[in-house]
Design a protein around this motif. Structure first.
Motif, PDB file in Angstrom:
ATOM      1  N   GLY A  73       0.720  -1.286   0.106  1.00  0.00           N
ATOM      2  CA  GLY A  73       0.161  -0.023  -0.108  1.00  0.00           C
ATOM      3  C   GLY A  73       0.820   1.152  -0.002  1.00  0.00           C
ATOM      4  O   GLY A  73       0.319   2.502  -0.499  1.00  0.00           O
ATOM      5  N   GLY A  74       2.008   1.067   0.560  1.00  0.00           N
ATOM      6  CA  GLY A  74       2.974   2.280   0.512  1.00  0.00           C
ATOM      7  C   GLY A  74       3.970   2.289  -0.590  1.00  0.00           C
ATOM      8  O   GLY A  74       3.525   2.237  -1.414  1.00  0.00           O
ATOM      9  N   THR A  75       5.242   2.462  -0.083  1.00  0.00           N
ATOM     10  CA  THR A  75       6.372   2.343  -1.034  1.00  0.00           C
ATOM     11  C   THR A  75       7.019   1.159  -0.964  1.00  0.00           C
ATOM     12  O   THR A  75       7.225   0.760   0.216  1.00  0.00           O
ATOM     13  CB  THR A  75       7.258   3.678  -0.828  1.00  0.00           C
ATOM     14  OG1 THR A  75       6.576   4.788  -0.683  1.00  0.00           O
ATOM     15  CG2 THR A  75       8.313   3.710  -1.644  1.00  0.00           C
ATOM     16  N   LEU A  76       7.157   0.508  -2.107  1.00  0.00           N
ATOM     17  CA  LEU A  76       7.983  -0.648  -2.346  1.00  0.00           C
ATOM     18  C   LEU A  76       9.671  -0.325  -2.683  1.00  0.00           C
ATOM     19  O   LEU A  76       9.948   0.289  -3.560  1.00  0.00           O
ATOM     20  CB  LEU A  76       7.597  -1.711  -3.517  1.00  0.00           C
ATOM     21  CG  LEU A  76       8.414  -2.962  -3.691  1.00  0.00           C
ATOM     22  CD1 LEU A  76       8.525  -3.873  -2.564  1.00  0.00           C
ATOM     23  CD2 LEU A  76       7.995  -3.528  -4.864  1.00  0.00           C
ATOM     24  N   ARG A  77      10.344  -0.784  -1.877  1.00  0.00           N
ATOM     25  CA  ARG A  77      11.912  -0.891  -2.181  1.00  0.00           C
ATOM     26  C   ARG A  77      12.471  -2.445  -2.252  1.00  0.00           C
ATOM     27  O   ARG A  77      12.307  -3.074  -1.191  1.00  0.00           O
ATOM     28  CB  ARG A  77      12.622  -0.025  -1.088  1.00  0.00           C
ATOM     29  CG  ARG A  77      13.995  -0.279  -1.346  1.00  0.00           C
ATOM     30  CD  ARG A  77      14.952   0.427  -0.068  1.00  0.00           C
ATOM     31  NE  ARG A  77      16.404   0.002  -0.372  1.00  0.00           N
ATOM     32  CZ  ARG A  77      17.355   0.295   0.490  1.00  0.00           C
ATOM     33  NH1 ARG A  77      16.993   0.817   1.630  1.00  0.00           N
ATOM     34  NH2 ARG A  77      18.712   0.181   0.422  1.00  0.00           N
ATOM     35  N   ALA A  78      12.664  -2.813  -3.443  1.00  0.00           N
ATOM     36  CA  ALA A  78      12.824  -4.261  -3.695  1.00  0.00           C
ATOM     37  C   ALA A  78      14.296  -4.036  -4.293  1.00  0.00           C
ATOM     38  O   ALA A  78      14.672  -3.728  -5.377  1.00  0.00           O
ATOM     39  CB  ALA A  78      11.834  -4.585  -4.670  1.00  0.00           C
ATOM     40  N   GLY A  79      15.108  -5.162  -3.683  1.00  0.00           N
ATOM     41  CA  GLY A  79      16.725  -5.298  -4.094  1.00  0.00           C
ATOM     42  C   GLY A  79      17.186  -3.960  -3.589  1.00  0.00           C
ATOM     43  O   GLY A  79      16.775  -2.999  -3.127  1.00  0.00           O
TER      44      GLY A  79
END
Length: 530
Positions: A73-79
């Motif tokens: 729902g918020g911010t995705l930081r992936a990798g």
């Protein structure tokens, strides 16, 4: 004809009507069963909307991959820059699930925003079986200031959502590669979610509040509280078939040491109707996971209930490291940091961190339900007003008010009021009360009419008419008896009906009213015969 029958019978009739009305009111009140709690079944992970991982806030995922579908729902930081983060259907987990559909499209990734600190999020849906779409990536309100869409690859080009002004962002990130989006057709349009938020797509479920309440106080008839036995350092669970088997997390420790393994007593094993729920108490900051069988054997039927936790909590495997954890994690109010390798189940969390070195999310979707108690509105059972207000039978005013034909007697003052019975011939009207009433019109010439001035008892008739009228409000006063009449109070009966008097009490009470009515009628007749 002014005989004592005209005086006694209306009173008896009115009294019987009153008794009948009261008996009906009380009977309707007590016969209705006490309000009982209803039950409903729900799947706590339904609020994830079909996603295997749902985070209502922000997520930092630096684990190896996701086999399933993610909603943030918020911010995705992936990798991290230069590192790839695959979102696929299957590699080593299970193919037995169907990704959710968002805006008409099978979706692997749905996020509110994308962090510029991310690496390469590679949404491929690889390993999807025949008949299951590989799926799309979608962003709520794409950030057109820091990101832009572009095409990449060939035959056909797919869509990238990459950072602006970042060198090599298309190969190192931050970038989301929608490998199933066709750049030449509607790829960009499908990358943009139509909804205003991720949460807007997850409506129609019980909701976090209802699920948390259910977990705190489930339906007692559908639950079994299991105390693990110390089986040489292993936790032996004896399950009850057809129930949610609840285990207190604190009971998984023996002599300060966490159980090394799960074993089972008896022949019952976890299934869709026989789940295991490990309840973790509030203020817990570190949780050890566990395996409950062979890989994938019982993972769908195990749940880690962390709904009581608010704030930071860390989940590891049973040894405090990153090996397999079986079961779905429900932590909607927690800032969850999870170490695993893999986690075979779903995850719901407020925020989620999967640090580097952590393994894979495998989509063993929770496959059982909880039975929850719900408290219905008690008014339907307390206020059976249609059956409680038989006012037509309570007010038989036409047959009870012949007083107009009695009162206009020629000499009302000639005979003092007297309750003395008439001569024995007066019972002649006894075949029907109506005959004695109608004869009162011709009573003036008859010899027996001479005592007609005894019509002065007509005041006693008039009260009888009023008495027949007064039961009519008794339907509204039924509220004090719990009937819930017109005033709708109904509280008295509800309280009494819950005391458990039951049908026997109703029978005794109704019998008492009938006997009293019969005695009154008999007394009136004896006086008339006398």
């Amino acid at each position: 004809m002014n005989s004592p029958y005209i005086d006694a019978r209306p009173r008896a009739t009115a009294a019987v009507a009153v008794f009948a009305t009261v008996a009906a009111i009380v009977g309707a009140t007590f016969v209705s069963s006490p309000a009982q709690a209803a039950t409903e079944s729900l799947n706590p992970f339904a609020e994830a909307g079909g996603f295997s991982v749902y985070v209502s806030g922000d997520a930092f995922l630096d684990n190896s991959e996701v086999e399933g579908a993610i909603a943030v729902g918020g911010t995705l930081r992936a990798g991290t820059p230069g590192k790839r983060f695959p979102v696929v259907h299957y590699v080593a987990g299970t193919t037995d699930y169907v990704p959710p559909v968002i805006d008409g499209d099978t979706t692997r990734l749905l996020i509110g925003a994308f962090s510029t600190g991310s690496g390469v999020v590679d949404v491929t849906g690889a390993g999807a079986p025949e008949g299951v779409d590989k799926g799309y990536a979608k962003v709520i309100d794409p950030d057109k200031v820091n990101f832009a869409f572009s095409g990449r690859g060939s035959s056909p080009e797919y869509v990238q959502y990459k950072a602006k002004n970042v060198q090599n962002s298309d190969s190192n990130g931050p970038v989301i590669e929608g490998k199933n989006h066709d750049w030449a057709t509607d790829g960009v349009a499908k990358f943009t979610a139509e909804g205003a938020s991720v949460a807007s797509y997850l409506t129609g479920t019980a909701g976090t509040e209802a699920v948390t309440a259910c977990l705190a106080s489930p339906d007692a008839s559908a639950t079994n509280y299991v105390v693990p036995e110390n089986d040489g350092g292993k936790a032996k669970l004896t399950l009850v078939e057809g129930k949610a088997n609840i285990v207190d997390y604190a009971d998984m420790f023996f002599g300060g040491n966490y159980a090394s393994q799960i074993t089972y007593g008896g022949s019952v094993r976890p299934s869709a109707t026989t789940s295991i729920i490990v309840q973790v108490p509030a203020n817990t900051t570190n949780v050890r996971g566990m395996t409950f069988g062979e890989t994938g054997e019982y993972a769908r039927y195990v749940m880690w209930d962390m709904s009581a936790i608010e704030g930071a909590v860390t989940l590891t495997d049973k040894s405090g490291s990153t090996t397999r954890i079986d079961g779905s994690v429900y932590a909607p109010h927690a800032d969850l940091t999870a170490y695993f390798g893999p986690l075979d189940g779903q995850v719901i969390a407020k925020t989620l961190t999967a640090p580097p070195g952590t393994g894979e999310f495998h989509s063993y979707m929770f496959g059982s339900t909880l039975s929850c108690e719900t408290t219905p509105d008690p008014s339907p059972s307390v206020t059976p007003s249609p059956s409680v207000t038989p006012s037509p039978s309570v007010t038989p005013s036409p047959s009870v008010t012949p007083s107009p034909s009695v009162t206009p007697s020629p000499t009302p003052s000639s005979t003092p009021p007297s309750d003395e019975p008439l001569p024995s011939e007066t019972p002649s009207p006894s075949p029907s009360p109506s005959t004695s009433v109608s004869s009162s019109a011709s009573a003036s010439p008859s010899p027996s009419a001479s005592p007609s001035p005894s019509a002065s008892p007509s005041p006693s008739v008039t009260p009888s008419v009023e008495a027949s009228a007064t039961p009519e409000p008794s339907s509204s006063e039924g509220g004090s008896l719990g009937s819930g009449g017109e005033n709708g109070s109904g509280s008295g009966g509800a309280a009494l009906s819950e005391t458990g008097f039951g049908e026997a009490w109703v029978g005794w009470l109704a019998t008492a009213f009938v006997v009293a009515g019969a005695m009154l009628i008999g007394g009136a007749r004896r006086r008339n015969r006398a």
